[in-house]
Design a protein around this motif. Structure first.
Motif, PDB file in Angstrom:
ATOM      1  N   ILE A 100       0.852  -1.188   0.000  1.00 23.20           N
ATOM      2  CA  ILE A 100       0.000   0.000   0.000  1.00 23.20           C
ATOM      3  C   ILE A 100       0.887   1.236   0.000  1.00 23.20           C
ATOM      4  N   ALA A 101       0.592   2.161  -0.875  1.00 25.48           N
ATOM      5  CA  ALA A 101       1.334   3.423  -0.918  1.00 25.48           C
ATOM      6  C   ALA A 101       0.784   4.369   0.144  1.00 25.48           C
ATOM      7  N   VAL A 115       9.625   2.653   5.122  1.00 28.75           N
ATOM      8  CA  VAL A 115      10.555   3.698   5.560  1.00 28.75           C
ATOM      9  C   VAL A 115      11.226   3.282   6.861  1.00 28.75           C
ATOM     10  N   GLU A 116      10.436   2.762   7.799  1.00 31.46           N
ATOM     11  CA  GLU A 116      11.000   2.317   9.079  1.00 31.46           C
ATOM     12  C   GLU A 116      11.898   1.103   8.892  1.00 31.46           C
ATOM     13  N   GLN A 117      11.568   0.204   7.972  1.00 31.96           N
ATOM     14  CA  GLN A 117      12.367  -0.994   7.731  1.00 31.96           C
ATOM     15  C   GLN A 117      13.726  -0.633   7.120  1.00 31.96           C
TER      16      GLN A 117
END
Length: 124
Positions: free
Chosen positions: A90-91, A120-122
């Motif tokens: 999912i964007a 982003v967190e990964q």
């Protein structure tokens, strides 16, 4: 089409002739094809009992019924005892994010568990 090209995998969509679909499904079942890119046509009347991973790229704008159908097809018991995984990409900050949240609530109400991973967190 872009995914099919990028993954070098056969694609099955609404314009794929029925006999070609059946040949590709058979090739997937017998292991000669390891990956298929499928459209919504895979929601109905197919049997791929040993499929172990599905990656949903578009959630049909929040159709809870279709998502439950996809999950049900994938999560059938495997003859080798392995489990299956279902992923949805999912964007962020799109209308699909809101629809995905609705599907997640519905699935949680049905007893499914899920984990949300943020790209982003990964990457950090």
């Amino acid at each position: 089409q872009e995914l099919s090209d990028a993954l070098d995998a056969p694609q099955i969509n609404g314009s794929t002739p029925v006999d070609e679909r059946e040949q590709l499904f058979h090739a997937f079942r017998d292991g000669s094809v390891k990956l298929l890119v499928v459209s919504k046509v895979a929601n109905f009347s197919i049997d791929l009992p040993e499929a172990s991973v599905a990656i949903q790229v578009s959630g049909s704008f929040g159709s809870r019924q279709e998502e439950a159908q996809r999950l049900g097809r994938l999560l059938r018991p495997k003859t080798n005892g392995h489990t299956a995984s279902f992923y949805t990409l999912i964007a962020r900050d799109t209308v699909d994010q809101e629809f995905a949240q609705n599907r997640q609530r519905f699935l949680a109400e049905q007893g499914y568990s899920y984990t949300i991973l943020d790209a982003v967190e990964q990457a950090a």
